[in-house]
Design a protein around this motif. Sequence first.
Motif, PDB file in Angstrom:
ATOM      1  N   VAL A 286      -1.086  -7.032  -5.166  1.00 29.33           N
ATOM      2  CA  VAL A 286      -1.489  -6.292  -3.836  1.00 29.33           C
ATOM      3  C   VAL A 286      -1.860  -4.853  -3.858  1.00 29.33           C
ATOM      4  O   VAL A 286      -2.767  -4.320  -3.573  1.00 29.33           O
TER       5      VAL A 286
ATOM      6  N   GLY B 117       0.770  -8.133   1.593  1.00 33.07           N
ATOM      7  CA  GLY B 117      -0.384  -7.602   2.020  1.00 33.07           C
ATOM      8  C   GLY B 117      -0.575  -6.856   3.417  1.00 33.07           C
ATOM      9  O   GLY B 117      -1.202  -5.944   3.350  1.00 33.07           O
TER      10      GLY B 117
ATOM     11  N   ALA C 253       3.438 -12.766  -1.383  1.00 36.59           N
ATOM     12  CA  ALA C 253       2.316 -12.209  -1.291  1.00 36.59           C
ATOM     13  C   ALA C 253       1.500 -11.835  -0.086  1.00 36.59           C
ATOM     14  O   ALA C 253       1.114 -10.938   0.504  1.00 36.59           O
TER      15      ALA C 253
ATOM     16  N   SER D  50      -3.816 -10.081  -0.821  1.00 37.52           N
ATOM     17  CA  SER D  50      -2.798 -11.019  -1.043  1.00 37.52           C
ATOM     18  C   SER D  50      -3.248 -12.509  -0.528  1.00 37.52           C
ATOM     19  O   SER D  50      -2.586 -13.357  -1.038  1.00 37.52           O
TER      20      SER D  50
END
Length: 387
Positions: free
Chosen positions: A115, A63, A59, A333
């Motif tokens: 995201v 992001g 994540a 994120s």
Amino acid sequence: MTDNLKQKILFIMLIQFLIYFGFSMIIPVMPELVVVFGVSTLHLGFILAIYSIASFISAPFFGTLSDRIGRKPLLVGGLFVFMLSFLVFAIFSNSLVILYISRFFAGMASGALYVATTSMVADITSIESRTKYMGLIGMAMGIGFVFGPGIGGLLATVSISAPFFMTSIIILVALIFSIIKIEETYNRHTEIVRGIGVQKEYFIKPVGILLVATFVVMFMMSGMESTFQLLGKEKIDITPGEMGVLFFIGGIFNAIVQGGVIRKLKDGQEYGAMMIGQLMALIAFIMLPFMTGLFYAGICIVLLMSGNALVKTLMTSQITKEAKHNEMGKMTSTTYALDSLGRIIGPVFFNLLFLIHYGVPFFFGALVVLLSTFFIYQYYRKRGQVV
């Protein structure tokens, strides 16, 4: 809502519906996989955890990538990998190792998808209207959960791999739709803040308290999800089909809360709604160890899913309001990484507590609800909205 904004929101809602419909189809099947493979119920917790480990790792990278190249490439790539992960296990459904591998890649894809979609909504909405539109997106997810588990439970009667094949087909439809219909929402007009990873600077600001609350809430809910079905088997000998019906009912109430209650909230009314959601979760956790039948279990699921719909959606909306435009990907994120951390620890920890006694994880969950309520209160106190 302008026609252009309405169309974009509807497209994102459809994508979220397809994603969560496909994903939730396998929920009633997971406990049966443990039985089929003849392994300890601890594997149920580990299978859920491996998905979140991959999300936690991926994540933050996604992001930063989202704030550099935009949202649509992440959406398309995430859907493609997500589809493959289900297809691979459907083909090799007799292998526990393949299940772990496929869940790892599905977790990575989910980081990109969260995201992308959350940032898209934040890109095209104002701060004042964001809670309303986050509620609509949440409603689409809830409707997906309404139909997914019930159909997954029915498909499981055909074969254990059938829900996985169907999920891969549904995600393929979402992928094709995204390529054709979804437009890029990110317009980079400011310099991007460099760096990859969970953004530590957020935690010295008031939003850091809400981010910690996000972790605590997800730790609590994922732990409950991983042990609820085991509790049902222990107390009332629940079947996958019955579990599907319970999630169907819970999903209906989730969608009602998201599309009805949250959509009508005005900017500044989030705190009171979150407190109501926390109270619903607290009552459900206290009730769960005394489960006596399907109707009783249904009441608990409705309280938990409705309460979590209020708290989780409103926290996500509030957190995005704290981010600058060119940092939206990083903020979302960071939120998802903390969500994933909760999903890593929660299932394993709650399953270990379940081995002690079936009631222990749920009484512990009630205490965690109180802890997360304290964090939410502290955030709004620092914001000067409560005393």
